[in-house]
Enzyme design. Structure first.
Site, short mmCIF file in Angstrom:
data_model
loop_
_atom_site.label_atom_id
_atom_site.label_comp_id
_atom_site.label_asym_id
_atom_site.label_seq_id
_atom_site.Cartn_x
_atom_site.Cartn_y
_atom_site.Cartn_z
N ARG A 34 0.87 -1.17 0.00
CA ARG A 34 0.00 0.00 0.00
C ARG A 34 0.90 1.22 0.00
NH1 ARG A 34 -3.52 -2.83 -1.48
NH2 ARG A 34 -5.58 -3.17 -0.58
N GLU A 59 -4.55 7.65 -4.61
CA GLU A 59 -4.88 6.93 -5.85
C GLU A 59 -6.25 7.38 -6.33
OE1 GLU A 59 -4.46 2.69 -5.31
OE2 GLU A 59 -2.45 2.89 -4.52
N HIS A 63 -1.96 0.69 -9.72
CA HIS A 63 -2.49 -0.35 -8.82
C HIS A 63 -3.03 -1.54 -9.62
CE1 HIS A 63 -4.23 -0.97 -4.52
NE2 HIS A 63 -4.01 -2.13 -5.10
C1 DGY Z 1 -6.31 -5.92 -2.94
O1 DGY Z 1 -7.10 -6.81 -3.25
O2 DGY Z 1 -6.24 -5.46 -1.81
C2 DGY Z 1 -5.42 -5.42 -4.02
O3 DGY Z 1 -4.66 -4.35 -3.61
C3 DGY Z 1 -6.23 -5.09 -5.22
O4 DGY Z 1 -5.37 -5.16 -6.32
#
Ligand code: DGY
Length: 319
Positions: free
Chosen positions: A237, A266, A285
């Protein structure tokens, strides 16, 4: 009477049909101008929610007194106030496992792209600069045989370790909440503290979930511990890294580069200074964003939701 579900992520026709057979579905496009107003209208009757990337704050949850389950189409649940959901008796489910391999692929893609300067040099060719054979100014760094430091050795960390060790003959260092002897045996991995990992690794790959303990885990001090030739890859993250400190480290070439799939904000604003740096590969992402994996995640979320609404225990309960 059928239970009511608010859907705020598009499903394939087959999954939507499966859902509609069992529950009454209200579709809300939260990216539309009136998306939030439509969501507010739909919440009072909702027994279930299915979607992702939406912060469901107390104001929204107050509108949904009948809500039993939120089926998140994600493995990460940092978007939710889990304690508040539990207090309200709302179950939260997620979609682990099905995205592990794809997300690990993304990590290796960023590592290779950054180390071998794939994006920078592909753009250079496109711009017509390739007029003679290359010299050292355009060389990248080897990946095979180097040392990767994996921060977080959960499912995705282990899938990265497997690729690194078996595919690229890399030495694996890792740091996680506890040593994992089975991982060490499988990938000849070595557990170490974070500072040692940062100081010794040629590539540092972040795979930890975001929590109070991991927010800004990598700041100016930690970046200063990394080798000047090292590359940071973040598939966890954005908030796991102090982005301002990272920007300075990259601008001043205190580390060689960064492959980033996640950001503090984002979508990443188009004027982000990170995008002006040649030693940064930034992707939107895409960790789990393949046709196959997103369909598998959606199917997992639908199954979780339907079993919760049927009074059973879903496979992936978070709280
Ligand atoms: C999640 O599922 O948490 C991922 O970051 C999505 O790509």
């Amino acid at each position: 009477m059928k239970k009511r579900v608010v859907l705020y992520k598009r499903l394939s026709p087959a999954l939507l049909a499966q859902l509609e057979q069992q529950v009454e579905v209200t579709w809300v496009d939260t990216s539309a101008a009136d998306g939030l107003a439509r969501l507010r209208d739909a919440l009072p009757g909702a027994h279930g929610l299915l979607g992702a990337s939406l912060r469901l704050d107390a104001g929204l949850l107050d509108l949904a007194p009948q809500l039993q389950v939120i089926a998140s189409v994600s493995v990460g649940v940092d978007n939710y106030d889990i304690e508040a959901l539990t207090r309200r008796g709302i179950m939260l489910t997620n979609t682990p496992d099905v995205l592990t391999e794809t997300t690990a692929d993304t990590g290796l893609a960023l590592l290779l792209a950054t180390a071998r300067r794939v994006v920078e040099l592909a753009n250079w060719v496109r711009d017509g600069h390739w007029q003679a054979s290359l010299g050292p100014a355009h060389f990248g760094n080897d990946v095979h045989g180097k040392r990767i430091g994996i921060v977080g050795m959960g499912r995705i960390g282990q899938a990265v370790a497997r690729r690194a060790a078996a595919g690229f003959g890399m030495q694996v260092l890792y740091h996680s909440s506890r040593p994992k002897p089975e991982v060490e045996a499988r990938y000849s991995a070595r557990y170490c503290d974070l500072d040692t990992l940062l100081a010794e690794a040629d590539y540092v790959c972040l795979t930890v979930p975001l929590s109070a303990a991991t927010e800004k885990l990598i700041g100016a001090r930690e970046l200063a511990l990394m080798k000047p030739e090292a590359i940071l890859v973040n598939i966890a993250r954005g908030r796991v890294v102090d982005e301002a400190a990272l920007l300075v480290a990259l601008q001043e070439k205190r580390i060689r580069g960064a492959g980033l799939d996640v950001f503090v904000q984002e979508p990443l604003p188009a004027d982000s200074p990170l995008l002006r740096l040649e030693n940064v590969v930034a992707t939107p992402h895409i960790g789990s964003a393949t046709h196959e994996t997103r369909e598998a995640m959606a199917r997992c979320a639908v199954d979780n939701l339907l079993s919760a609404l049927a009074g059973q225990r879903p496979a992936n309960v978070v709280n």
